[in-house]
Design a protein around this motif. Structure first.
Motif, PDB file in Angstrom:
ATOM      1  N   VAL A  60       0.838  -1.207   0.000  1.00  0.00           N
ATOM      2  CA  VAL A  60       0.000   0.000   0.000  1.00  0.00           C
ATOM      3  C   VAL A  60       0.867   1.248   0.000  1.00  0.00           C
ATOM      4  O   VAL A  60       0.634   2.187  -0.777  1.00  0.00           O
ATOM      5  N   ASP A  61       1.897   1.274   0.855  1.00  0.00           N
ATOM      6  CA  ASP A  61       2.759   2.450   0.958  1.00  0.00           C
ATOM      7  C   ASP A  61       3.594   2.689  -0.290  1.00  0.00           C
ATOM      8  O   ASP A  61       3.816   3.838  -0.682  1.00  0.00           O
ATOM      9  N   LYS A  62       4.062   1.632  -0.919  1.00  0.00           N
ATOM     10  CA  LYS A  62       4.971   1.775  -2.070  1.00  0.00           C
ATOM     11  C   LYS A  62       4.246   1.890  -3.408  1.00  0.00           C
ATOM     12  O   LYS A  62       4.737   2.555  -4.322  1.00  0.00           O
ATOM     13  N   LYS A  63       3.092   1.241  -3.554  1.00  0.00           N
ATOM     14  CA  LYS A  63       2.432   1.193  -4.863  1.00  0.00           C
ATOM     15  C   LYS A  63       1.111   1.962  -4.922  1.00  0.00           C
ATOM     16  O   LYS A  63       0.911   2.778  -5.814  1.00  0.00           O
ATOM     17  N   ILE A  64       0.215   1.676  -3.984  1.00  0.00           N
ATOM     18  CA  ILE A  64      -1.138   2.238  -4.074  1.00  0.00           C
ATOM     19  C   ILE A  64      -1.147   3.721  -3.724  1.00  0.00           C
ATOM     20  O   ILE A  64      -1.707   4.530  -4.480  1.00  0.00           O
ATOM     21  N   ILE A  65      -0.549   4.102  -2.611  1.00  0.00           N
ATOM     22  CA  ILE A  65      -0.587   5.504  -2.183  1.00  0.00           C
ATOM     23  C   ILE A  65       0.052   6.437  -3.210  1.00  0.00           C
ATOM     24  O   ILE A  65      -0.543   7.457  -3.558  1.00  0.00           O
ATOM     25  N   PRO A  66       1.251   6.139  -3.730  1.00  0.00           N
ATOM     26  CA  PRO A  66       1.798   7.054  -4.745  1.00  0.00           C
ATOM     27  C   PRO A  66       0.953   7.132  -6.022  1.00  0.00           C
ATOM     28  O   PRO A  66       0.958   8.156  -6.709  1.00  0.00           O
ATOM     29  N   TYR A  67       0.223   6.062  -6.335  1.00  0.00           N
ATOM     30  CA  TYR A  67      -0.623   6.069  -7.524  1.00  0.00           C
ATOM     31  C   TYR A  67      -1.919   6.846  -7.302  1.00  0.00           C
ATOM     32  O   TYR A  67      -2.360   7.597  -8.163  1.00  0.00           O
ATOM     33  N   VAL A  68      -2.517   6.695  -6.140  1.00  0.00           N
ATOM     34  CA  VAL A  68      -3.828   7.287  -5.864  1.00  0.00           C
ATOM     35  C   VAL A  68      -3.720   8.741  -5.374  1.00  0.00           C
ATOM     36  O   VAL A  68      -4.599   9.545  -5.650  1.00  0.00           O
ATOM     37  N   PHE A  69      -2.649   9.077  -4.672  1.00  0.00           N
ATOM     38  CA  PHE A  69      -2.507  10.407  -4.073  1.00  0.00           C
ATOM     39  C   PHE A  69      -1.386  11.195  -4.725  1.00  0.00           C
ATOM     40  O   PHE A  69      -0.366  10.635  -5.109  1.00  0.00           O
ATOM     41  N   THR A  70      -1.588  12.499  -4.781  1.00  0.00           N
ATOM     42  CA  THR A  70      -0.537  13.427  -5.161  1.00  0.00           C
ATOM     43  C   THR A  70      -0.140  14.159  -3.884  1.00  0.00           C
ATOM     44  O   THR A  70      -0.968  14.856  -3.292  1.00  0.00           O
ATOM     45  N   CYS A  71       1.100  13.977  -3.465  1.00  0.00           N
ATOM     46  CA  CYS A  71       1.568  14.606  -2.237  1.00  0.00           C
ATOM     47  C   CYS A  71       2.454  15.795  -2.581  1.00  0.00           C
ATOM     48  O   CYS A  71       3.239  15.752  -3.532  1.00  0.00           O
ATOM     49  N   SER A  72       2.332  16.837  -1.792  1.00  0.00           N
ATOM     50  CA  SER A  72       3.114  18.048  -1.993  1.00  0.00           C
ATOM     51  C   SER A  72       4.571  17.798  -1.644  1.00  0.00           C
ATOM     52  O   SER A  72       4.878  17.108  -0.678  1.00  0.00           O
TER      53      SER A  72
END
Length: 169
Positions: free
Chosen positions: A10-22
């Protein structure tokens, strides 16, 4: 073991794909507000700056994950499902539709909470690196609330909070 692998995925694949972080660091006052909101259980998507959710990508990820679970299960139980009465099939379709949309909302909120905590922890490392996040998050939220009640000016807020944290240790 499986939980750790899932969280890493989730931390390495899903979150970077689903969210844009500043890429910009959170300011100290923003960290205090975000931490207070997170500790108080307020909706992080409206109270914590630094990330944006892509709904379309969330739907894509969720649809893929749902099908990874449902397709093998339906293949395993195909013979049983094929012999069911049509009325029971309709009821099962309604139940699975409810489960699909209910778990979608739970998955979305879980991801937002996870990203919120990651953003806060990253800012915490910038502003309060000598204090462990898990140990001091409630204490900092409490001290921040006291500072607001006492009308401490913004330019003295950081010193006030650090002094109070050091006093309590």
């Amino acid at each position: 073991m499986i939980k750790k692998m899932w969280e890493k995925f989730v931390d390495k694949k899903i979150i970077p794909y689903v969210f844009t972080c500043s890429s910009h660091p959170m300011r100290f006052l923003e960290l205090l507000k975000a931490n207070k909101a997170f500790v108080d259980g307020l909706d992080p998507s409206y109270t914590i700056p630094g990330f944006k959710l892509s709904i379309i990508r969330l739907y894509i990820v969720y649809f893929v994950l749902w099908n990874i679970i449902i397709i093998p299960a339906s293949l395993i139980f195909h013979n049983f499902l094929a012999k069911l009465d049509c009325h029971l099939s309709i009821i099962l379709a309604i139940i699975f539709t409810l489960l699909f949309f209910g778990t979608l909302q739970i998955f979305k909120e879980w991801l937002i909470d996870r990203v919120s905590q990651k953003v806060i922890k990253k800012a915490w490392q910038n502003h309060l690196p000598h204090f462990d996040y898990d140990k001091y998050k409630e204490k900092v939220a409490q001290i921040y609330a006291e500072a607001i009640d006492k009308d401490i000016p913004k330019y003295e807020l950081e010193r006030y909070i650090l002094d109070r944290l050091v006093e309590n240790d």
